[in-house]
Write a protein that holds these residues in place. Structure first.
Motif, short mmCIF file in Angstrom:
data_model
loop_
_atom_site.label_atom_id
_atom_site.label_comp_id
_atom_site.label_asym_id
_atom_site.label_seq_id
_atom_site.Cartn_x
_atom_site.Cartn_y
_atom_site.Cartn_z
N SER A 42 0.82 -1.21 0.00
CA SER A 42 0.00 0.00 0.00
C SER A 42 0.85 1.27 0.00
CB SER A 42 -0.96 0.00 1.19
OG SER A 42 -0.23 -0.04 2.40
N SER A 96 -0.52 6.19 -7.85
CA SER A 96 -1.39 7.32 -7.52
C SER A 96 -1.49 8.23 -8.74
CB SER A 96 -0.84 8.11 -6.33
OG SER A 96 -0.84 7.31 -5.17
N SER A 105 -9.95 5.13 -10.60
CA SER A 105 -9.87 6.23 -9.66
C SER A 105 -8.47 6.45 -9.08
CB SER A 105 -10.86 6.01 -8.51
OG SER A 105 -10.51 4.84 -7.80
N THR A 106 -7.52 5.54 -9.35
CA THR A 106 -6.21 5.66 -8.71
C THR A 106 -5.02 5.51 -9.66
OG1 THR A 106 -7.21 4.67 -6.75
CG2 THR A 106 -4.83 4.85 -6.76
#
Length: 155
Positions: A61, A80, A96-97
């Motif tokens: 992560s 990201s 979305s990322t």
């Protein structure tokens, strides 16, 4: 310099690809290593691809980037990437990322766009700055090996 068991295992994973893709993958990983010398490298020999993630810790992560080898190309993923300014719409992806750039030849790694997005992603991530100073030697960790995998060479 003697290779660690993890480095030898990564070499074996890479050797299963066509020579051109293997060389491109090695070049992409080397390119990332030069820019992120203190990063932890996390290897995932997944069902769909061989992935080497780069981050400040061993937690997936926390990773900022990954290099993924497929049978015919290599992607560099910006984990990201959706937050990165991309007025030229060079980054691929609509989630979305994550966003990515695809490479089919080693010469493409010299594209200034790649350098720009990597530097931008590092500058935007507060945890990435210490990554460069985190350790004197790189740390390579084999995180997972999928027992079932798609062929690493085109059919």
């Amino acid at each position: 310099m003697k290779k660690t068991p993890a480095e030898k295992e990564l070499d074996g994973f890479l050797a299963r690809f066509e020579p051109e893709v293997e060389a491109l993958g090695r070049a992409a990983v080397s390119w990332m290593r030069q820019r992120l010398p203190g990063a932890v490298e996390m290897v995932y020999d997944n069902y769909n691809a061989l992935v080497v993630g780069f981050g400040p810790t061993e937690r997936v992560s926390d990773a900022l980037f990954s290099v993924a080898l497929y049978p015919r190309w290599v992607n560099i993923f910006f984990l990201s990437g959706a937050a990165l300014p991309d007025p030229g719409k060079r980054l691929k992806g609509s989630g979305s990322t994550v966003r990515s750039l695809t490479f089919k030849k080693q010469e493409e790694l010299a594209d200034p766009t790649l350098e720009h997005f990597v530097a931008l992603a590092v500058s935007m991530d507060r945890d990435a700055q210490p990554m460069e100073k985190a350790r004197k030697e790189r740390l390579l960790v084999i995180k997972s090996i999928s027992p079932k995998q798609r062929p690493r060479r085109p059919l």
